[in-house]
Every structure is written in C-alpha cells, then in structure tokens.
Design an enzyme around this catalytic site. Sequence first.
Site, mmCIF file in Angstrom:
data_model
loop_
_atom_site.group_PDB
_atom_site.id
_atom_site.type_symbol
_atom_site.label_atom_id
_atom_site.label_comp_id
_atom_site.label_asym_id
_atom_site.label_seq_id
_atom_site.Cartn_x
_atom_site.Cartn_y
_atom_site.Cartn_z
ATOM 1 N N GLN A 189 0.831 -1.207 0.000
ATOM 2 C CA GLN A 189 0.000 0.000 0.000
ATOM 3 C C GLN A 189 0.869 1.263 0.000
ATOM 4 O O GLN A 189 0.604 2.226 0.713
ATOM 5 C CB GLN A 189 -0.956 -0.005 1.192
ATOM 6 C CG GLN A 189 -2.192 -0.855 0.995
ATOM 7 C CD GLN A 189 -3.073 -0.359 -0.150
ATOM 8 O OE1 GLN A 189 -3.065 0.810 -0.511
ATOM 9 N NE2 GLN A 189 -3.827 -1.279 -0.738
ATOM 10 N N SER A 190 1.893 1.257 -0.835
ATOM 11 C CA SER A 190 2.837 2.373 -0.879
ATOM 12 C C SER A 190 2.255 3.593 -1.583
ATOM 13 O O SER A 190 1.841 3.514 -2.741
ATOM 14 C CB SER A 190 4.116 1.932 -1.599
ATOM 15 O OG SER A 190 4.932 3.039 -1.906
ATOM 16 N N ASN A 191 2.258 4.729 -0.887
ATOM 17 C CA ASN A 191 1.922 5.998 -1.528
ATOM 18 C C ASN A 191 2.987 6.380 -2.542
ATOM 19 O O ASN A 191 2.690 6.944 -3.595
ATOM 20 C CB ASN A 191 1.824 7.114 -0.485
ATOM 21 C CG ASN A 191 0.808 6.826 0.583
ATOM 22 O OD1 ASN A 191 -0.352 6.607 0.295
ATOM 23 N ND2 ASN A 191 1.247 6.812 1.838
ATOM 24 N N HIS A 192 4.226 6.076 -2.193
ATOM 25 C CA HIS A 192 5.344 6.455 -3.058
ATOM 26 C C HIS A 192 5.270 5.765 -4.414
ATOM 27 O O HIS A 192 5.442 6.420 -5.450
ATOM 28 C CB HIS A 192 6.666 6.116 -2.361
ATOM 29 C CG HIS A 192 7.857 6.234 -3.246
ATOM 30 N ND1 HIS A 192 8.326 7.450 -3.705
ATOM 31 C CD2 HIS A 192 8.678 5.290 -3.786
ATOM 32 C CE1 HIS A 192 9.383 7.245 -4.475
ATOM 33 N NE2 HIS A 192 9.609 5.952 -4.536
ATOM 34 N N THR A 193 5.015 4.457 -4.423
ATOM 35 C CA THR A 193 4.962 3.779 -5.721
ATOM 36 C C THR A 193 3.773 4.275 -6.544
ATOM 37 O O THR A 193 3.853 4.356 -7.779
ATOM 38 C CB THR A 193 4.922 2.247 -5.558
ATOM 39 O OG1 THR A 193 3.848 1.880 -4.680
ATOM 40 C CG2 THR A 193 6.228 1.717 -5.002
#
EC number: 3.5.99.7
Length: 339
Positions: free
Chosen positions: A78-82
């Site tokens: 659940q990465s915001n960055h990716t």
Amino acid sequence: MLRLDKFKKYSLTFGVTPIEHLPRLTAALGGKVQIYAKRDDCNSGLAMGGNKLRKLEYIVPDAIESNADTLVSIGGVQSNHTRMVAATAAKIGMKCVVVQESWVPHEDAVYDRVGNILMTRLMGADSRIVEDGFDIGIRKSWENAIQSVKDAGGKPYGIPAGASVHKFGGLGYVGFAEEVRAQEAEMGIKFDYIIVCVVTGSTQGGMIVGFAADGRADRVIGIDASGTPEQTRAQVRQIVDNTAELVELGRKVRDDEIVILNDYAYPAYGVPSAETNEAIRLAARTEAMITDPVYEGKSMQGMIDLVKKGYFPEGSKVLYAHLGGAPAINGYSYTYRNG
C-alpha cells in the site's frame, strides 16, 4: 538564502499548498494550542497527490536527462510512493516498474487489491509483489528490478523507497519550508512547531534544512512511524547533511536539531494502534480531514498526545504537515467498517 533555485524542477503539482486553521480540532484538544495544517495531500491532480510529488519534481529532470525510459521504484503493497512514481511515469510518458514488498502483516482480505496498489496498476505500472519484509534501506529486490529492465533492453532510472536516499530527495521539502515562510508573512503569524511523519527520512530531512535557515530546525518534530528509529535517525542525518550541502546552508546541522519522537510507531510499521485509530477518527469527525493508518494517522496521534501532555507551551501555533496517503485506508476496510 538557500540555493534551491540552481536545481531544475519539473512541475507535477498545483504549486503552493494551502495552510488552514483547524478550529474544531483545536477546540477538541482544549483550545490552548492553535492547530493548523499545510495540505500537501491536496497538492496535485496526479492520482490524488501527496508529499512524494514535491520530491519527484526535482528528480524527474535528472531522469529525463539520463535518457531513461522506465522509472523503477519500491515500497510496500500500500505504498503511496509507488503510486506517485507510477503517476509521474504516466504523466511524463515513461514506463514504470514498482516492487511492492510485504512490509505490513495485513489481515484485510482486499489489502493487496484496493487503494494505492489498485491505482498504481490502473496507471499502467508493472507492479511486482515480493514477500520480503519491511526495511527503509536499499533493497536487493529493487536492484533486481532495475537489472531486469536492463536485461529487457530498457533504460531504467532507479528511485529508492520514498525517493529518500536519492541525491535530490530532500530538495522538495526545503521548498516546503520556503513556502511556509512566505505564507507566514502573508498570514501575519509564525509557527512555533511543525509536526511531520518520518519513515524513510527525506521529508523531515528537507524540512530541517529548510527551517535551519531561520533557526527553527529543532522545531520540526518528526513522529517516527517506522518502528526502526535508529535506522531512521541515521538516514535523516545522512539526508540532512547531503541536502544542506546541495543548497549551501553554510553550516552543519547539529544532532540536537534533529528531533524524532519514537513513542507512536507501535505496534509495528503499517499497523495502527487503538490510539492511532482514535486520532484518525478525531481528525475525520472534527475537520473532515482523512489520515491513514500507516503514516498520517500516527503523526496525528503524536500531535494529539503532545498537545494533551503539554509538550507545546500554551499559545503555541502548531503546523501539522499533511503529507497525503488517504488511499491506503481502503486496505484497512475491516478496521474502519463502522467508522
């Protein structure tokens, strides 16, 4: 004057993000400390925006100049960055490969099919789930992904987790500090403290350098959400030193100017405590401000607790840096099924 102007910048955001007073949250916490928020969660039309875009604005020119055709990055499921790297790749016309490691011991049945990862896939990124656990450092799985693009004849441009240990990773949040100074002048106030979540380190690291220019580096209060505080502090230290040199701060930031509080990351990275959930609900029910269980919920929890404990002197003006991340809450649908 910090020399941020000597670096190329590729616009990915709407520009200056708004600062708003949070009167109902302020009142709920006793009214003795005035709470404001700088809304970096509302900074762009690219896939719901967020703090990583400030960083990527200074990284994209380097990627373009390298003649890359594929951005390669890494984060959790659940990465915001990716999500933001995938959005950036779509916007600038590059391909994207993202490694999504199993950083969180999730229990929700739809955790790996909703929220950030859903949007990442929707934007055309090659999303590769890997079973490796949480770590903020350079990862073998990321290096393998970069090599796989080369092996397929592509030209990869690697962006590490959170864009943090990238040479330009801290520049965007130097810009945040300069924005705040200009907004303070317009508003006729000055913030006594800035609250920010810290995990991979370049958001707080950039802020520390930016606010060091007016003597407020130690007023940037990092709320650790990594659960690996020694590693996080070391990485922030590295980013601060690199960024200070890049923008010609002109002095070394002292260790006591790097303030990171380690009391709120429990029980583990990406796992909200009962207190985190209470903070998420309070922000939502007083200000309709949505925070997530991984990052902003924990920094909100930290700020609320610090206000209640009297950490901030009466009359203080506290600026909460809302970095985004709300899409991740979809991965915790069972936890919040009844609100």
